[in-house]
Scaffold this active site. Structure first.
Site, short mmCIF file in Angstrom:
data_model
loop_
_atom_site.label_atom_id
_atom_site.label_comp_id
_atom_site.label_asym_id
_atom_site.label_seq_id
_atom_site.Cartn_x
_atom_site.Cartn_y
_atom_site.Cartn_z
N ARG A 116 0.87 -1.17 0.04
CA ARG A 116 -0.07 0.02 0.11
C ARG A 116 0.91 1.29 -0.02
O ARG A 116 1.81 1.35 0.50
CB ARG A 116 -0.84 0.04 1.12
CG ARG A 116 -1.88 1.10 1.24
CD ARG A 116 -2.74 1.27 0.23
NE ARG A 116 -4.15 2.05 0.46
CZ ARG A 116 -4.90 2.54 -0.36
NH1 ARG A 116 -4.59 2.35 -1.52
NH2 ARG A 116 -6.06 2.88 0.26
N THR A 389 -9.49 0.68 -9.93
CA THR A 389 -8.65 -0.21 -9.27
C THR A 389 -8.63 -1.61 -10.17
O THR A 389 -9.53 -1.73 -10.99
CB THR A 389 -9.18 -0.58 -7.84
OG1 THR A 389 -9.13 0.49 -6.92
CG2 THR A 389 -8.28 -1.64 -6.96
N THR A 407 -4.01 -0.55 -7.60
CA THR A 407 -4.82 0.68 -7.73
C THR A 407 -3.90 1.72 -7.71
O THR A 407 -2.89 1.91 -7.19
CB THR A 407 -5.76 0.95 -6.47
OG1 THR A 407 -6.69 1.78 -6.74
CG2 THR A 407 -5.05 1.08 -5.19
N ASN A 409 -6.16 4.54 -7.46
CA ASN A 409 -7.39 5.12 -6.57
C ASN A 409 -8.03 5.68 -7.89
O ASN A 409 -9.07 4.58 -8.38
CB ASN A 409 -6.88 6.27 -5.86
CG ASN A 409 -8.05 6.45 -4.86
OD1 ASN A 409 -8.85 5.68 -4.47
ND2 ASN A 409 -8.03 7.89 -4.33
N SER A 461 -9.95 -0.22 0.79
CA SER A 461 -11.23 -1.35 0.66
C SER A 461 -10.64 -2.54 -0.09
O SER A 461 -11.49 -3.50 -0.13
CB SER A 461 -12.41 -0.72 -0.25
OG SER A 461 -12.93 0.41 0.63
#
EC number: 2.3.2.2
Length: 578
Positions: A116, A389, A407, A409, A461
């Site tokens: 991330r 994504t 992703t 975003n 998510s």
């Protein structure tokens, strides 16, 4: 025992301590720490062939190419992800990040890869606020201030070092070749460039890459990306140092700072992809391996399944089934908003949230014939769910599995390309709670647990998951902003009900995320009678266009058959069995 007679969350420390269960493995049958119904180490069978489902046929074929050269599912994941960076930049890329659940067949090892993005050290929340204190969506979503430090390159390097069979140069070769020699952009990419043209025009390097001759690529045109090819070559040759230090790092920081951003070379050099323990939940004899924080998806899915474990959905009509699923969604998203964040920065009550006893208390607050109003937080309006994504699923001939969600975003990320790198940066800073209890672009609320800090990873998510039963296995995930969680949940339920990969990917969908207090419904999901009955129970149904781009691979171990399916909502995807 009933610890939670209502769905309210006013908990004393004493009561919280009574709910603790060890670790992140929970059973949805009401027994804390129960043994998994199917442990992966007992799966001695191997498929003997492989399957990949991704959002683009070039990416799927890249993964199959790497498998044909002796790679495993993890090498193929590197090939698919890096190729998507070239051919599907509107959704993912090396300027963004990913989350992955991996299953290694030889020893049954399950691991979560956290690649991330992270906030730069100099992050200043004031930069994302208007003069009146409201969120400034421009700085949060466009340009270099909206970009977190990318995690995808480090994640790909980590997978290659610890789980792959092939050198990184071989796994990245298809993406490098496609970027250098060119490809024909599909309609999704052409439309995304046209949609974001106004913002792309703000940045000279973005114009040079995406708007040659001042307009988006036309159908049939060959598009080459030599700068990204060069960046991928440096990663292939030098690993982390090829991106986070040296030539590429210098170009990234120079470009970002020249355009008003605040990255430093130290931000890049300090970034690390991380291995974390996945969340495991047992439901109806299936073992679901899913994403832990900084993903919110696995916690929410586990909480929902724990609540639903107290109902026999198979004996319900559609109205009752939807009612209980929506009420479970509502409660899980409420907790999502209140508690979750980066586990390296925030202490979260995961033992509570994942406890079947906690779910038992939440279940008692669900009325059998009436919707529960979502009234604890101010109303927030959600944006249309995005396709910004991507997800792909892989099972190889030995039974190794990779569920990877990647992703940048929002559509085309920040729209900012760092000159000389070919790297389109993400706009993940918007996934922080920049203003507590104010919605982000997907309508999700957040608390101080997800507030931005230097080096912190924003909540996501993304919910890559692997589902293992006595005779059947599925690798599943989807894009779709906040709807990722409910899409994957519904896919898991359909798989457990015995449906095929094609049926799972094609299913109509519904979604509730606590606020706004409405059920988002894809057109054609419910017939008029069902819609009327749900409305009478107190639900507000809101029709939305189709969302998600689910990619599913299933393995029927009775017949030893693999099946791969890409979401029929997007014709550019490809699920293929080798």
């Amino acid at each position: 025992m009933r610890f939670f007679p209502t769905w309210r969350l006013s908990l004393s420390h004493a009561l919280l301590s009574m709910l603790l269960v060890a670790g992140t493995a929970v059973a949805a049958d009401g027994t804390p720490n129960a043994a998994s119904p199917v442990h992966p180490s007992s799966m001695q069978q191997r498929p003997g062939h492989a399957a990949i489902a991704s959002a683009n046929f070039l990416a799927t074929n890249a993964g199959l190419e790497v498998l044909a050269h002796g790679g495993n599912a993890f090498d193929a994941a590197i090939a698919v992800a890096s190729t998507l960076s070239v051919v599907e930049p509107e959704s993912s890329g090396i300027g963004g990040g990913f989350m992955a659940v991996l299953h290694r067949a030889k020893d049954g090892h399950d691991v979560f890869i956290d690649a991330r993005e992270a906030a730069p050290a100099a992050v200043d929340r004031k930069a994302y606020l208007n003069a009146d204190g409201s969120p400034n969506r421009d700085t949060a979503l466009k340009g270099p201030l909206s970009a977190g430090i990318p995690g995808e390159p480090a994640g790909l390097v980590l997978i290659a070092k610890r789980y792959g069979r092939l050198p990184l140069q071989q796994s990245l070769a298809p993406a490098i070749r496609i970027a250098r020699d060119g490809f024909k952009p599909d309609s999704r990419l052409r439309n995304a460039i046209a949609e974001e043209q106004k913002d792309l025009q703000r940045w000279p390097a973005s114009v040079a890459k995406y708007l040659p001759n001042g307009k988006s690529p036309v159908e049939g045109a060959i598009w080459r990306d030599p700068d990204q090819a060069r960046t991928l070559e440096l990663i292939a040759a030098h690993g982390d140092d090829g991106f986070y230090r040296g030539e590429t790092a210098n170009k990234l920081v120079t470009a970002v700072r020249a355009a008003g951003g605040n990255w430093t070379l130290a931000d890049l050099a300090s970034y690390k992809a991380k291995e974390r323990t996945p969340i495991i939940v047992n439901y109806r004899g299936y073992r679901i391996v899913t994403a832990p924080p900084p993903s919110s998806g696995g916690v929410a899915i586990a909480e929902i399944l724990n609540i639903l474990a107290g109902f026999d959905l198979s004996k319900m009509d559609q109205v009752q089934r939807v009612h209980y699923i929506v009420e479970a969604m509502r409660r899980a998203f409420r907790d999502h908003n209140d508690y979750l964040g980066d586990p390296d920065f925030v202490k979260m009550p995961l033992d509570m949230l994942l406890s079947p006893f906690y779910a038992d208390g939440l279940r008692q607050g669900i009325l059998p014939d009436k919707a529960t109003p979502s009234s604890m937080l101010p109303r927030a309006e959600a944006a249309e769910p995005g396709m910004h994504t991507t997800h792909f699923s892989i099972i190889d001939a030995d039974g190794n599995m990779a569920a990877v969600t990647s992703t940048v975003n929002y559509t085309m990320g920040s729209t900012f390309v760092a000159e000389g790198t070919g790297v389109l940066l993400n706009d993940e800073m918007d996934d922080f709670a920049l203003v507590p209890n104010k919605p982000n672009v997907y309508g999700l609320l957040g608390s101080a647990a997800n507030a931005p800090e230097g080096g912190k990873r924003m909540l996501s998510s993304m919910s890559p998951s692997i589902v293992i039963g006595a005779d059947r296995t599925a690798v599943i995930g989807s894009p779709g902003g906040s709807t990722i969680i409910t899409q994957v949940l519904e896919g898991i339920l359909h798989f457990i009900d015995g449906e095929s990969a094609q049926q799972i990917a094609a299913h109509k969908r519904f979604h509730h995320q606590y606020m706004p207090d409405e059920v988002m419904v894809e057109q054609g999901t419910f017939d008029p009678v069902t819609s009327e009955a749900l409305t009478k129970m107190g639900y507000t149904l809101k029709q939305r266009e189709s969302w998600g781009f689910m990619n599913v691979v299933t393995w029927d171990r009775k017949t030893n058959k693999l099946d791969a399916a890409s979401d029929p909502r997007r014709p550019s995807g490809l699920g293929k069995v080798q």
